[in-house]
Scaffold this motif. Structure first.
Motif, short mmCIF file in Angstrom:
data_model
loop_
_atom_site.label_atom_id
_atom_site.label_comp_id
_atom_site.label_asym_id
_atom_site.label_seq_id
_atom_site.Cartn_x
_atom_site.Cartn_y
_atom_site.Cartn_z
N UNK A 167 -18.58 4.88 2.11
CA UNK A 167 -17.31 5.34 1.51
C UNK A 167 -17.55 6.74 1.44
N UNK A 168 -18.51 7.33 1.19
CA UNK A 168 -18.63 8.79 1.17
C UNK A 168 -17.94 9.31 2.68
N UNK A 169 -18.40 8.92 3.85
CA UNK A 169 -17.81 9.40 4.93
C UNK A 169 -16.41 9.28 4.81
N UNK A 183 0.75 -1.20 -0.06
CA UNK A 183 0.05 0.09 0.05
C UNK A 183 0.72 1.29 -0.08
N UNK A 184 0.34 2.21 -0.66
CA UNK A 184 1.04 3.65 -0.63
C UNK A 184 0.53 4.53 0.29
N UNK A 185 1.15 5.86 0.36
CA UNK A 185 0.47 6.81 1.30
C UNK A 185 -0.95 6.93 1.05
N UNK A 186 -1.41 6.97 0.20
CA UNK A 186 -2.91 7.21 -0.08
C UNK A 186 -3.70 6.16 0.30
N UNK A 187 -3.32 4.88 0.05
CA UNK A 187 -4.03 3.66 0.55
C UNK A 187 -4.06 3.76 2.09
N UNK A 196 -11.99 7.68 -6.07
CA UNK A 196 -10.56 7.22 -5.67
C UNK A 196 -10.66 6.08 -4.67
N UNK A 197 -11.40 6.30 -3.67
CA UNK A 197 -11.57 5.12 -2.68
C UNK A 197 -11.92 3.77 -3.53
N UNK A 198 -12.79 3.98 -4.26
CA UNK A 198 -13.61 2.67 -5.00
C UNK A 198 -12.40 2.15 -5.80
N UNK A 199 -11.66 2.99 -6.59
CA UNK A 199 -10.75 2.60 -7.61
C UNK A 199 -9.67 1.78 -6.91
N UNK A 237 -16.20 -1.36 -0.53
CA UNK A 237 -16.25 -1.41 0.99
C UNK A 237 -15.69 -2.55 1.50
N UNK A 238 -16.29 -3.73 1.17
CA UNK A 238 -15.84 -4.80 1.82
C UNK A 238 -14.52 -5.12 1.57
N UNK A 239 -13.73 -4.95 0.66
CA UNK A 239 -12.29 -5.12 0.41
C UNK A 239 -11.62 -3.97 1.54
N UNK A 240 -11.97 -3.07 1.52
CA UNK A 240 -11.53 -1.92 2.42
C UNK A 240 -11.48 -2.56 3.73
N UNK A 241 -12.48 -2.78 4.18
CA UNK A 241 -12.85 -3.16 5.68
C UNK A 241 -12.00 -4.45 5.73
N UNK A 242 -11.91 -5.34 4.78
CA UNK A 242 -11.00 -6.60 4.93
C UNK A 242 -9.41 -6.08 4.93
N UNK A 243 -9.11 -4.81 4.24
CA UNK A 243 -7.60 -4.56 4.27
C UNK A 243 -7.43 -4.00 5.68
#
Length: 220
Positions: free
Chosen positions: A30-32, A5-9, A43-46, A51-57
């Motif tokens: 995701x908006x919040x 992951x980079x700084x944005x991630x 950008x978050x979605x890309x 959201x599921x993948x983000x929570x898992x990460x």
């Protein structure tokens, strides 16, 4: 799910973690999260494909952070028994009181069981890989016995996950530091030092015990 992951991630995952501990997973949109991270929802979605993948990460990152703390603790203790005791005690306690778990129980208790049941497979896999690596290094250094570390790693990782879901109800109160330490010292340390005996080893041990304690026959 990628691990690099980079700084944005990292900023996105930081924002997600803060929002989750505030309102729970279901209400953390995701908006919040994008607003808190100072970027767009697109950008978050890309970057995380939903959201599921983000929570898992986020969950995987927090688990690896805890395991990094375990590695640091091991480096400060002298003697393999003390290293095993302190590191495994940290894992079992932190699995139960980690901020993400504690805050989810407070703001969205109905989500916790389902979330950690679904995500449990990944958590257990991360834990098993870490413990296998730790035991393999200890075996190479001659600090613990030579045995297949995978069954031991699975037992310990699944114990930690079980404590996260059901911390009470047994004979050991893991909220009591003395009881938790005594359990680790008497049950986990010998297990990780010597592994799990195979049936042939058990037979040999029984034969040794019978030979050692049997009364020799008198000569005719």
């Amino acid at each position: 799910m990628r691990d690099g992951f980079d700084d944005v991630d990292e900023a996105i995952m930081d924002a997600a973690l803060e929002r989750i501990v505030q309102v729970g997973i279901r209400r953390a949109s995701l908006e919040d999260i994008a607003r808190r991270a100072g970027i767009s929802r697109v950008t978050v979605h890309r970057r995380f494909a939903g959201k599921d993948n983000l929570v898992e990460a986020v969950l995987a990152r927090e688990t690896r952070r805890m395991l990094a703390e375990v590695t640091a603790i091991a480096a400060t203790d002298s003697g393999v028994d003390a290293q095993i005791e302190e590191t495994m005690l940290h894992v079992l306690v932190q699995t139960r009181i980690h901020r993400l778990i504690a805050e989810l129980l407070r703001v969205a208790p109905d989500e916790v069981l389902g979330f950690y049941t679904v995500q449990g497979e990944r958590l257990v896999a991360i834990g098993i890989d870490y413990i296998v690596g730790m035991l393999t290094q200890a075996q190479a250094a001659g600090l613990v016995a030579r045995y297949d570390p995978r069954p031991v790693a699975e037992l310990v990782a699944r114990l930690a996950h079980s404590l996260m879901l059901t911390p009470g109800g047994g004979n050991v109160d893991f909220a009591d530091p003395d009881q938790a330490r005594a359990f680790v010292r008497t049950a986990i340390v010998p297990l990780m030092r010597h592994g799990i005996a195979t049936p042939s080893e058990e037979v040999n041990d029984d034969h040794f015990a019978e030979s050692a304690y049997s009364t020799p026959r008198s000569a005719p």
